[in-house]
Design an enzyme around this catalytic site. Structure first.
Site, PDB file in Angstrom:
ATOM      1  N   ASN A  13      -5.530  11.065  17.199  1.00  0.00           N
ATOM      2  CA  ASN A  13      -5.948  12.753  16.355  1.00  0.00           C
ATOM      3  C   ASN A  13      -6.264  14.151  17.605  1.00  0.00           C
ATOM      4  OD1 ASN A  13      -4.688  11.599  13.596  1.00  0.00           O
ATOM      5  ND2 ASN A  13      -5.944  10.224  13.610  1.00  0.00           N
ATOM      6  N   HIS A 108      -8.140  10.104   7.280  1.00  0.00           N
ATOM      7  CA  HIS A 108      -8.568   8.726   6.394  1.00  0.00           C
ATOM      8  C   HIS A 108      -7.518   8.368   6.126  1.00  0.00           C
ATOM      9  CE1 HIS A 108     -10.790   6.133   6.012  1.00  0.00           C
ATOM     10  NE2 HIS A 108     -10.322   5.596   4.682  1.00  0.00           N
TER      11      HIS A 108
HETATM   12  C1  GAR Z   1      -7.767   7.403  12.572  1.00  0.00           C
HETATM   13  O1  GAR Z   1      -7.474   6.408  11.432  1.00  0.00           O
HETATM   14  C2  GAR Z   1      -8.250   7.773  11.463  1.00  0.00           C
HETATM   15  O2  GAR Z   1      -8.314   8.434  10.290  1.00  0.00           O
HETATM   16  C3  GAR Z   1      -9.875   7.170  11.163  1.00  0.00           C
HETATM   17  O3  GAR Z   1      -9.628   6.508  12.548  1.00  0.00           O
HETATM   18  C4  GAR Z   1      -9.035   7.178  13.374  1.00  0.00           C
HETATM   19  C5  GAR Z   1      -9.248   7.132  14.457  1.00  0.00           C
HETATM   20  O4  GAR Z   1      -8.339   7.035  15.541  1.00  0.00           O
HETATM   21  N1  GAR Z   1     -11.227   7.802  10.438  1.00  0.00           N
HETATM   22  C6  GAR Z   1     -11.854   7.068   9.627  1.00  0.00           C
HETATM   23  O5  GAR Z   1     -11.394   5.644   9.169  1.00  0.00           O
HETATM   24  C7  GAR Z   1     -12.608   8.030   8.915  1.00  0.00           C
HETATM   25  N2  GAR Z   1     -13.389   7.162   7.837  1.00  0.00           N
HETATM   26  P1  GAR Z   1      -7.982   8.286  16.881  1.00  0.00           P
HETATM   27  O6  GAR Z   1      -9.311   7.770  17.631  1.00  0.00           O
HETATM   28  O7  GAR Z   1      -7.265   7.301  17.529  1.00  0.00           O
HETATM   29  O8  GAR Z   1      -7.642   9.421  16.547  1.00  0.00           O
END
Ligand code: GAR
Length: 201
Positions: A13, A108
């Site tokens: 992200n 999320h």
């Molecule tokens: C993402 O899917 C985000 O939505 C989630 O962690 C992941 C991070 O991925 N966040 C949560 O679960 C917050 N409660 P990334 O490091 O590849 O962006």
């Protein structure tokens, strides 16, 4: 406007946000990437993009508040206007939230209020949900809880493996988060209690 992204892990992200700032989809300066883990791949992505980084580890602090206090001091010294959580797997203290009121956004990977926590995709999958999705919301001092800015749902396909669902959810996140951040930057989000009015698309 200057903002910071907080990330604990892989940083896909964060990468979508870096790209969106570069191509003008987000008209604000990504001035800092903060992580609570030295191992976070997100820090490498920031370094590669030439963005300043800061990493503080909670084990070096006596209390969650003293940890958050040091982050807040750094953010204020560097004139950071708002904070974007992108896979930041640490609960912000009420102290932090008060210092940046209505200025922290989170993404999320489920349709909140279902499947809060650190395994939103897997929890929905294991539960047998037929529909799940992505939520972007303002942050308050409870986990995955503040007023909802945007949601997108997707059907879980019959017999679909978890990895496929994860990939489809991440693809939604990478499009949705830059859009939501830009609405915030442009002052288009108005919080009314638990509701967020999107003034204009
Ligand atoms: C993402 O899917 C985000 O939505 C989630 O962690 C992941 C991070 O991925 N966040 C949560 O679960 C917050 N409660 P990334 O490091 O590849 O962006």
């Amino acid at each position: 406007m200057k903002f910071a992204v907080f990330a604990s892990g892989f940083g896909s992200n964060l990468q979508a946000i870096i790209d969106a700032v570069k191509n003008g989809e987000i008209s604000a300066e990504l001035a800092l990437v903060f992580s609570n883990s030295r191992k976070a791949h997100a820090l490498k992505r920031a370094e590669e993009a030439g963005i300043p980084t800061l990493c503080l580890e909670a084990k070096d602090y006596l209390t969650p508040q003293s940890y958050d206090r040091d982050i807040v001091i750094y953010l204020k010294e560097h004139d950071i206007d708002f904070v974007v959580l992108a896979g930041y797997m640490k609960l912000l203290t009420p102290f932090f939230v008060k210092e940046f009121p209505d200025k922290v956004i989170n993404i999320h990977p489920s349709l909140l209020p279902s499947f809060k926590g650190i395994e939103g995709i897997k929890d929905a999958f294991t539960y047998g949900a037929k529909v799940t999705g992505v939520t972007v919301h303002f942050v308050d001092d409870k986990m995955d809880h503040g007023p909802i800015i945007m949601q997108e749902a997707l059907d879980v396909k019959e017999g679909e493996p978890l990895e496929s669902l994860e990939a489809r959810i991440h693809a939604i996140e990478h499009k949705m988060y830059p859009r939501a951040i830009q609405l915030f930057v442009k002052g288009k989000l108005k919080i009314q209690g638990r509701k967020v009015l999107v003034l204009e698309k």
